[in-house]
Structure formats: structure tokens, C-alpha cells
Design a protein around this motif. Structure first.
Motif, PDB file in Angstrom:
ATOM      1  N   VAL A 288     -13.268   6.102 -48.358  1.00 63.66           N
ATOM      2  CA  VAL A 288     -14.276   5.264 -48.172  1.00 63.66           C
ATOM      3  C   VAL A 288     -15.168   5.597 -47.033  1.00 63.66           C
ATOM      4  CG1 VAL A 288     -13.562   3.413 -49.653  1.00 63.66           C
ATOM      5  CG2 VAL A 288     -13.032   3.338 -47.133  1.00 63.66           C
ATOM      6  N   PHE A 289     -14.711   6.153 -45.850  1.00 65.39           N
ATOM      7  CA  PHE A 289     -15.537   6.821 -44.953  1.00 65.39           C
ATOM      8  C   PHE A 289     -14.726   7.836 -44.141  1.00 65.39           C
ATOM      9  CE2 PHE A 289     -13.665   3.719 -42.051  1.00 65.39           C
ATOM     10  CZ  PHE A 289     -14.019   3.993 -40.589  1.00 65.39           C
ATOM     11  N   THR A 290     -15.634   8.803 -43.758  1.00 63.33           N
ATOM     12  CA  THR A 290     -15.205   9.913 -42.895  1.00 63.33           C
ATOM     13  C   THR A 290     -16.351  10.411 -41.809  1.00 63.33           C
ATOM     14  OG1 THR A 290     -15.661  11.579 -44.773  1.00 63.33           O
ATOM     15  CG2 THR A 290     -13.421  10.895 -44.452  1.00 63.33           C
ATOM     16  N   MET A 291     -15.733  10.915 -40.748  1.00 62.10           N
ATOM     17  CA  MET A 291     -16.766  11.208 -39.474  1.00 62.10           C
ATOM     18  C   MET A 291     -17.277  12.639 -39.717  1.00 62.10           C
ATOM     19  SD  MET A 291     -15.664  10.737 -35.674  1.00 62.10           S
ATOM     20  CE  MET A 291     -17.026  10.578 -34.399  1.00 62.10           C
ATOM     21  N   VAL A 292     -18.407  12.744 -39.574  1.00 65.65           N
ATOM     22  CA  VAL A 292     -19.175  14.112 -39.962  1.00 65.65           C
ATOM     23  C   VAL A 292     -19.837  14.693 -38.718  1.00 65.65           C
ATOM     24  CG1 VAL A 292     -19.327  13.717 -42.418  1.00 65.65           C
ATOM     25  CG2 VAL A 292     -21.478  13.246 -40.720  1.00 65.65           C
ATOM     26  N   ASP A 293     -19.981  13.938 -37.494  1.00 68.64           N
ATOM     27  CA  ASP A 293     -20.546  14.175 -36.418  1.00 68.64           C
ATOM     28  C   ASP A 293     -20.295  13.324 -35.232  1.00 68.64           C
ATOM     29  OD1 ASP A 293     -22.046  15.683 -34.650  1.00 68.64           O
ATOM     30  OD2 ASP A 293     -23.941  15.878 -35.612  1.00 68.64           O
ATOM     31  N   TYR A 294     -20.789  13.348 -34.110  1.00 72.05           N
ATOM     32  CA  TYR A 294     -20.496  12.612 -33.090  1.00 72.05           C
ATOM     33  C   TYR A 294     -21.120  10.998 -33.442  1.00 72.05           C
ATOM     34  CZ  TYR A 294     -19.895  16.373 -29.900  1.00 72.05           C
ATOM     35  OH  TYR A 294     -19.281  17.606 -29.294  1.00 72.05           O
ATOM     36  N   ASP A 295     -22.067  10.992 -34.184  1.00 70.71           N
ATOM     37  CA  ASP A 295     -22.605   9.554 -34.428  1.00 70.71           C
ATOM     38  C   ASP A 295     -23.258   9.422 -35.798  1.00 70.71           C
ATOM     39  OD1 ASP A 295     -24.697  11.556 -34.847  1.00 70.71           O
ATOM     40  OD2 ASP A 295     -26.390  10.761 -33.689  1.00 70.71           O
ATOM     41  N   LYS A 296     -22.264  10.053 -36.887  1.00 72.48           N
ATOM     42  CA  LYS A 296     -22.665   9.914 -38.317  1.00 72.48           C
ATOM     43  C   LYS A 296     -21.543   9.926 -38.984  1.00 72.48           C
ATOM     44  CE  LYS A 296     -26.953  12.535 -38.084  1.00 72.48           C
ATOM     45  NZ  LYS A 296     -26.951  12.896 -36.621  1.00 72.48           N
ATOM     46  N   PHE A 297     -21.312   9.103 -40.131  1.00 72.22           N
ATOM     47  CA  PHE A 297     -20.267   9.053 -40.981  1.00 72.22           C
ATOM     48  C   PHE A 297     -20.781   8.871 -42.529  1.00 72.22           C
ATOM     49  CE2 PHE A 297     -18.741   7.324 -36.932  1.00 72.22           C
ATOM     50  CZ  PHE A 297     -17.263   7.452 -36.962  1.00 72.22           C
ATOM     51  N   THR A 298     -20.005   9.418 -43.269  1.00 77.32           N
ATOM     52  CA  THR A 298     -20.048   9.445 -44.900  1.00 77.32           C
ATOM     53  C   THR A 298     -19.470   8.042 -45.025  1.00 77.32           C
ATOM     54  OG1 THR A 298     -18.214  10.706 -45.318  1.00 77.32           O
ATOM     55  CG2 THR A 298     -20.480  11.730 -45.223  1.00 77.32           C
TER      56      THR A 298
END
Length: 422
Positions: A288-298
Motif C-alpha cells: 500500500v505504500f513504498t518510498m521512491v525518493d527522499y520526500d516521495k512515496f507511492t
């Protein structure tokens, strides 16, 4: 015919012994995969529910897709290791191999002493690598044609086609154990079907020459009586973990992890326990969520909250050594609070009800970061992928018609052993 896939160390430089994972997005340097094997061919419609599958992938194409995944990781500088190789290399000692076979047969719920002896002889007839492949694939009854089924147990259970069940979930290497810092949680899986998978990691970290002398801490052990699965474990930064209370992970397990992390003086100071819906589509936190950058999540839109989140920190003045604070808070706010920065949530399917439901089913929120702002994603989640690009995320897109049938994405299919620190 056995296909040998070699680990590629050409990009890894000096061999990295031990473990080092202190984030979700640090550049990926070493990762563990499992190439789908004959266990997929042993799935039948009648066994899908028992073996936790919704459909039967076509092995030939699933392997091609998985090889494309591994090739991308290598091209991006990661050393790719395979579970089946490490397991085989952990059994060079004859006594260890016998212990492994005995434990594997016991955990396959083989009750007949005569059958246990027959299976032991059968497995000993293979090389280590072929034996591991056979254990993963499952053992059909007809493979022991010479075995005389005279016991009551054998005759009563004669209609079931397998002596040892196949293990088709193995290509999701994220779940049986999880790397946290320089240690692991060696997990007790929710289901008997998947709990057998953790035996491979047990022997790898205890006996493989690459790991056995590294004094790798165990933050959790497979012998525990409560469940914990790696898809529920996310490392938000080098002091903060997120763990899901989910369909597959118990709150009691999270407390055990917290106590060991704090007792052994790891660098982790805060564990956030997220209570997520109990359903197949929301199986683990990383679905339901994963981290893609320092300040962004899917994220899947339905997880934005408000959520029940428990903040767990060390408190030596309490009997259990923990301080637990319950919060009802939106996902964005909790992430901003603990990451100390403005956070952008990128909605799976763009937030559209139909697209989000379809792409969530195919793990649109489940990405594998290989560096800050660069991820691996499934091709079929085109709505979410387009949105990620618009937010400046670099995509490495892999084919996904067959791998996705197992209900797991690129993060589910990978277990980082080493990431560069941020």
C-alpha cells in the motif's frame, strides 16, 4: 533441464560481507532474488488456495520477466545473488546437510518414519544445488516409485499428489526474512505453507562462508509463536522503522523486534506500527505504500488515513522497556513528522477509483528503489508509472504479465543485503 543462473559480481567491486541496509532508497549494491522454478509448474487449480496463489503463472515467460528484472539490477551496479545458490553453498558440511534435510522433511509435515527415511535417501542422491531445486519444486508421489506404502499414514494420505508441497511463493524473497541495519528478522510466517521458506535463510546466515563469521544480529527468530513478514517492514531512515500490523504480521511480533533493537543498541530509535486493513489487496504494508525518493512515496489512496499509528520508543522505566503512544493521523503527516521534511504522496492509479483498484491488485504501489528517485516498476501499471514520471521519478520498467499473477511487485521480489548509506 536445470538452468544455472550465475551471480554477477562484476559491478560490486570488493566483496561485501555481512549486511548494511539503513534506508529504503540508498543505492542498491547487493540484492537477493529467487528465479522462479519448477515449483510454479506444480501449481494446480485445486492447490491455489492452499499455496496462496490466485492464478498459475506461465513459467517460461515468468523466468524471462524475472531475468529482465535481474539484468536491470546488474546494469545499475547491483550484485545479484540467488537464494537457491546461497542455500546450496551453505550445505558443504555433510552433517549440516543431514540436519537440513531432516528439518526440511519435518517441516513438510511428513509423519511416517519410513517415508522420512525414503525421502532422506532421495534427497541425498542429488548434488546440493539440484537438491535445493527439488525441495523448492516439491516432491510428487510418483518420484518415489520404489517406496512401499504399507503404513497406515501412507495409505490414508495416498490420494494427495505431493509428498512435499511445492513452494511457489519463494520468488517473493522479501518476506521470509528482512534486513534491518546490519541484522535480520528471521521471520515466522503467518501460514504453514510459507513458514517453510525461512529454513533456507536460517542455514544461509548460520553456515554460508560469506555470512557465518559476521555475527549478524537476529532481531526476530523463526521459532517465535507470533507472525512477522518482511513485506510489512520498511526502513524510513537510519533511526526510524515502519512495520505494518496486517493480515500477516502480529502486534506482539513488533514488540519483540522493538525490544531487541533497543536492547542491542542498534541505531533505530523509533518504530511506527501502522494498522492497515486486513485483506488480500492490502496484504503487507509495502503493498500500500513504498518510498521512491527522499520526500516521495507511492500510496494506495485508501491508506492515506486518518490511520491508527503506534509510536514505539525505548523507555527503561517501564516493565516492558517500551513507550507506546497511539495516534490517529494522516499518512502524510506522520511521514512528515518523522522524516522532518515536506512529503509528496503519489497515488496509485492517479487516485481514480477504477485505475487504483486495478493497479493496486497488480502492485502499482509496490516499487523497488535502486537509488534515490529511481525505481523498478511493473509495465502493466501504466497509469501509476506515467504519474511517477511526471513527479520526476526515473523508472526502470520490467515486463509483468506472469510475475504479477503471484500478487507481488518488484519490492516483494527482492531482499537488499547492502545499500549505500544516505
Amino acid at each position: 533441464m536445470e538452468t544455472k543462473v550465475l551471480s554477477d559480481n562484476s559491478h560490486s567491486g570488493k566483496l561485501k560481507k555481512g549486511l548494511n541496509v539503513n534506508s529504503e532508497i540508498g543505492r542498491l549494491k547487493t540484492v537477493l532474488l529467487h528465479r522462479p522454478g519448477e515449483e510454479i509448474e506444480n501449481l494446480t487449480p485445486d492447490l491455489l488456495n492452499r499455496l496462496l496463489f490466485d492464478d498459475i503463472p506461465y513459467l517460461k515467460i515468468a523466468r524471462q520477466e524475472h531475468d529482465a528484472f535481474a539484468d536491470i539490477l546488474r546494469r545499475k551496479g547491483a550484485e545479484v545473488l540467488y537464494l537457491e545458490d546461497l542455500a546450496a553453498e551453505s550445505l558443504e558440511d555433510a552433517e549440516v546437510k543431514l540436519q537440513f534435510i531432516s528439518q526440511f522433511i519435518d517441516e513438510a509435515k511428513v509423519e511416517s518414519d519410513m517415508l522420512k527415511e525414503a525421502l532422506t535417501e532421495y534427497f541425498l542422491g542429488f548434488s546440493n544445488r539440484k537438491m535445493i531445486n527439488k525441495m523448492m519444486a516439491g516432491v510428487r508421489k510418483e518420484e518415489l516409485n520404489d517406496y512401499n506404502r504399507i503404513s497406515l499414514y501412507d495409505q490414508v494420505n495416498d490420494s494427495y499428489p505431493f509428498l512435499c508441497d511445492p513452494m511457489p511463493n519463494l520468488y517473493f524473497t522479501r518476506d521470509p526474512f528482512a534486513t534491518i541495519g546490519n541484522g535480520i528478522t528471521l521471520n515466522h510466517m503467518r501460514t504453514e505453507t510459507r513458514n517453510r521458506e525461512t529454513i533456507f535463510a536460517k542455514y544461509i546466515f548460520k553456515n554460508h562462508p560469506r555470512f557465518k563469521d559476521c555475527n549478524i544480529p537476529l532481531w526476530f527468530d523463526r521459532d517465535e509463536d507470533t507472525s512477522l513478514e518482511g513485506g510489512d517492514e520498511l526502513i524510513l531512515n537510519d533511526t526510524t522503522l515502519a512495520i505494518g500490523i496486517s493480515q500477516r504480521t502480529d502486534s506482539a511480533s513488533i514488540e519483540k523486534v522493538c525490544k531487541r533493537l533497543f536492547l542491542k543498541k542498534s541505531n533505530f530509535k523509533t518504530i511506527l506500527a501502522f494498522q492497515i486493513p486486513v485483506s488480500r489487496a492490502f496484504m503487507h504494508l509495502d503493498t500500500v505504500f513504498t518510498m521512491v525518493d527522499y520526500d516521495k512515496f507511492t500510496v494506495h489512496p485508501e491508506i492515506e488515513g486518518p490511520l491508527v499509528v503506534y509510536e514505539i520508543t525505548r523507555n527503561d522505566s517501564r516493565a516492558n522497556g517500551l513507550n507506546v503512544v497511539k495516534q490517529n493521523i494522516e499518512l502524510q503527516k506522520i511521514l512528515e513528522k518523522y522524516l522532518d521534511r515536506k512529503i509528496t504522496l503519489i497515488r496509485c492509479g492517479g487516485g481514480d477509483r477504477i485505475h487504483a483498484a486495478r493497479e493496486q491488485w497488480n502492485d502499482g504501489s509496490n516499487t523497488l528503489a535502486i537509488a534515490p528517485g529511481e525505481v523498478v516498476v511493473y509495465s502493466r501499471n501504466h497509469v501509476t508509472n506515467k504519474l511517477l514520471k511526471e513527479y520526476g521519478i526515473k523508472l526502470n520498467i520490467i515486463p509483468s504479465s506472469e510475475l504479477s499473477r503471484g500478487r507481488g511487485g518488484p519490492r516483494c521480489m527482492s531482499m537488499p543485503f547492502w545499500r549505500e548509506d544516505l
